[in-house]
Design an enzyme around this catalytic site. Structure first.
Site, PDB file in Angstrom:
ATOM      1  N   HIS A 145      47.655  50.113  47.299  1.00 48.19           N
ATOM      2  CA  HIS A 145      46.523  50.917  47.760  1.00 48.19           C
ATOM      3  C   HIS A 145      45.907  51.726  46.632  1.00 48.19           C
ATOM      4  O   HIS A 145      45.235  52.709  46.866  1.00 48.19           O
ATOM      5  CB  HIS A 145      46.942  51.878  48.888  1.00 48.19           C
ATOM      6  CG  HIS A 145      47.195  51.194  50.191  1.00 48.19           C
ATOM      7  ND1 HIS A 145      48.355  50.516  50.459  1.00 48.19           N
ATOM      8  CD2 HIS A 145      46.427  51.073  51.302  1.00 48.19           C
ATOM      9  CE1 HIS A 145      48.299  50.019  51.684  1.00 48.19           C
ATOM     10  NE2 HIS A 145      47.143  50.338  52.222  1.00 48.19           N
TER      11      HIS A 145
ATOM     12  N   GLU B 211      39.929  38.701  55.216  1.00 48.24           N
ATOM     13  CA  GLU B 211      39.012  38.952  54.101  1.00 48.24           C
ATOM     14  C   GLU B 211      38.301  37.687  53.633  1.00 48.24           C
ATOM     15  O   GLU B 211      37.114  37.711  53.303  1.00 48.24           O
ATOM     16  CB  GLU B 211      39.762  39.599  52.932  1.00 48.24           C
ATOM     17  CG  GLU B 211      40.112  41.072  53.124  1.00 48.24           C
ATOM     18  CD  GLU B 211      41.273  41.324  54.080  1.00 48.24           C
ATOM     19  OE1 GLU B 211      41.917  40.339  54.507  1.00 48.24           O
ATOM     20  OE2 GLU B 211      41.547  42.490  54.403  1.00 48.24           O
TER      21      GLU B 211
END
Ligand SMILES: Cc1ncc(C[n+]2csc(CCOP(=O)(O)OP(=O)(O)O)c2C)c(N)n1
Ligand SMILES: [Mg+2]
Length: 629
Positions: A435, A368
């Site tokens: 999540h 990322e």
């Protein structure tokens, strides 16, 4: 600089004495229109690109004629005019910017190479690994130049890494590596010339380790006690400047009598340039100027929303906004894990590769930080970039690039960074602590970022297209639970929703619910269940900037306000809204400002625990309190 330091006329100084041949030789070998990304010791990069000394001095002294209006220090600036992109203090983040810059060159067939510097110490940062790995996988023409000067502040190389030579790491990345004598100007120049020439025609990265030595302290105040004297003695013999001088004299390129004359000329020039800067008046602070320079001014394109609308799910509206933007802006690139043929974890980019090709729809390795960095690099070199976080939770791995590079660049040196980070966020699916987070408050706190959070399909498309059009970095939240659970009419074609404008979902007189994201749907559900209560619902849609006027107007009308959000309570964005209302609408309030937010815990997976965690569980009770006060 050492003299000025002793005179107390300048502050910190990171000397490059002993390492001059690397910066000078490598920059001479690059074309003038190729980007260079230097480090804190690389004065030679700036002088070799012929930046006037007075301008550099003004930058170091925080004067107006420098490059950052006094906002950042020494080498922390970029300049498109000289094709130099300066560092942020964190060192490693530079490396991935080079990836993005090189990618832009490759995509436009410009046949250019990019040169980025790092010290050997900073190669221990994860950024080094991520940037080299991406460059290798994508065949990017980047020269990753390590200046191995033996120390990172006081840390010698044997406490920094365990491999014999850093250049050996090239093998692991599947790229070519070279190790050269960094104190030999000609060796540096010829190596970089050859590599760059090759890479322009045959794009691929190279790791170049230049062996050298730092002849001064890390910076002048830190001393050199930790460096054994024999190292200074050995490396003094290899001084790049005196050796070049001897070589040129031996070769009869220089005549001995020229040397003192040249030095005198340079000294006089340096002194004149420096004195000019010291006589420049100091910057007069002005709050408005500072605040105005955090975001680049931008007006939405004028457009006529299409009369033709199509009923779309929230997720399809995002897809539509993205596809429409890809068609509209030929310089837009989207990147993310599994977004190409696979279509992304949520299938938002399904079919994009077929239409736009793999150049502009890029699968990324799992890194990322470097992908945010590459997105910024693309933006620095004329592109727009959208990055899909597979889940908003994973943004923590790219946090530094977002809050320190994307957010601060425009304020620091006036360079806008047209990057959108898409953030599939939120709970309701029992996906647990990693999540389902709501992490918008990590970003609303950081000046320089825009933050948007649509709750409906039309806004999802309109805010996404507006975010991509906007030159400022935008964190775009999209709620996973809404993806397939809500549908609405969405205008076909171009559709933009102005960032920073709230929407009144329904008008009312008894109380205001100020909310955004999934909270809007909780509020609507509550209102539908209580048709007897006159509730006003405000959907903020944007959190940075947020629509203070719409909130004030509503509170002044109803006198009672509940701020509702899915994020946890403490320091959630609701705190900011509550403080603002308290300060600006105090006289209009008939009840205390209330906040209904999720519990101050991590978000649990078990459905019953998740339900209890979420703000919705306490909405009835909070409203009852508010209305009964
Ligand atoms: C992320 C981060 N950690 C620590 C520092 C503090 N720091 C600045 S320069 C430096 C040493 C860097 O060593 P190296 O990469 O070898 O470059 P050199 O100074 O030797 O040129 C350190 C530890 C920093 N700026 N950023
Ligand atoms: Mg070092």
């Amino acid at each position: 600089m050492l003299i000025l330091l002793r005179q107390g006329r300048i502050g910190k100084w990171f000397s490059g004495i002993g390492q001059e041949a690397i910066a000078v030789g490598s920059v001479l070998a690059m074309h003038d229109d190729e980007y260079i990304l230097p480090m804190h010791r690389n004065l030679g990069v700036f002088t070799t690109r012929d930046i006037p000394l007075s301008r550099l001095m003004a930058q170091w002294q925080g004067k107006a004629s420098g490059f950052t209006k006094g906002r950042d220090r020494s080498f922390h600036f970029g300049t498109q005019g000289y094709k130099i992109i300066g560092m942020i203090s964190h060192l490693g983040p530079q490396l991935a910017l080079a990836d993005g810059i090189a990618l832009a060159d490759v995509l436009s067939n410009r046949q250019k190479a990019t040169l980025v510097f790092t010290g050997e110490g900073a190669t221990s940062e994860g950024d080094f690994h991520e940037a080299l790995n991406i460059a290798a996988v994508w065949d990017l023409p980047v020269i990753f130049l390590i200046e191995n000067n033996g120390y990172g502040l006081s840390t010698p190389v044997n406490e920094q890494y365990r491999c014999k030579n850093l250049v050996d790491k090239a093998i692991g990345y599947g790229m070519e590596g070279r190790q050269i004598d960094g104190n030999n100007l000609l060796e540096v120049y010829h190596t970089v010339s050859e590599l760059a020439e090759n890479m322009r025609r045959d794009p691929r990265p190279v790791l170049l380790e230049c062996m050298t030595f730092r002849m001064r302290g890390h910076e002048e105040a830190s001393g050199t006690k930790y460096v054994p004297q024999h190292l200074f003695d050995e490396w003094k013999e290899k001084d790049p400047v005196t050796n070049l001088e001897t070589f040129l004299l031996d070769e009869n390129v220089l005549r001995p009598e020229w040397v003192p004359q040249m030095k005198a000329e340079f000294n006089a020039m340096i002194e004149a340039e420096i004195e000019r800067v010291f006589s420049e008046p100091d910057i007069v602070p002005n709050i408005e100027t500072e605040l105005d320079d955090v975001y680049k001014l931008h007006n939405l394109p004028t457009f006529q929303p299409s009369n033709i609308t199509t009923s779309k799910r929230y997720i399809d509206a995002i897809s539509d906004g993205l596809r429409q933007s890809m068609r509209k802006y030929r310089n837009l690139v989207i990147m993310g894990q599994d977004i190409a043929e696979y279509g992304g974890a949520f299938k938002i980019t399904q079919g994009f590769v077929e239409e736009f090709g793999r150049g502009r729809v890029r699968n990324t390795p799992i890194c990322e930080s470097a992908v945010v960095g590459a997105a910024m690099g693309l933006a620095l070199n004329g592109y727009k970039a959208v990055m899909e976080m597979q889940f908003a939770d994973f943004v923590s791995c790219g946090f530094n690039q977002i809050v320190n590079n994307l957010a601060k660049t425009y304020y620091r040196w006036g360079q806008d960074v047209n990057v959108v980070i898409r953030m599939p966020a939120g709970a309701g699916t029992g996906a647990g602590p990693f999540h389902s987070q709501s992490n918008e408050a990590w970003f609303t706190k950081t000046p320089g970022l825009r933050v948007v959070y649509p709750a409906f399909p039309d806004d999802a498309k309109g805010l996404l297209m507006a975010a991509i059009d906007d030159p400022n970095p935008v964190i775009y939240f999209e709620h996973k639970y809404l993806y397939r659970s809500i549908t609405g009419e969405v205008p076909d074609g171009d559709y933009f929703v102005e960032i920073g404008k709230a929407k009144i979902i329904q008008e009312g007189n008894s109380a205001s619910i100020i909310t955004y994201g999934l909270g809007v749907h909780w509020a609507m559900e509550y209102a539908a269940k209580h048709p007897d209560i006159s509730i006003e619902i405000i959907d903020l849609r944007s959190l940075q900037p947020w629509d203070k006027e719409a909130v004030e107007q509503s509170v002044k009308k109803t006198g009672r306000v509940l701020i509702l959000h899915e994020d946890t309570l403490t320091s959630g964005f609701g705190s900011e809204i509550a403080a603002h209302i308290a300060e600006h609408c105090f006289n209009y309030l008939d009840a205390p400002i209330m906040r209904c937010a999720s519990l101050d815990t991590a978000i649990p997976m078990n459905k019953a625990l998740e339900d209890q965690f979420l703000a919705k569980a306490r909405l009835e009770e909070m409203m009852e309190k508010l209305l009964g006060y």
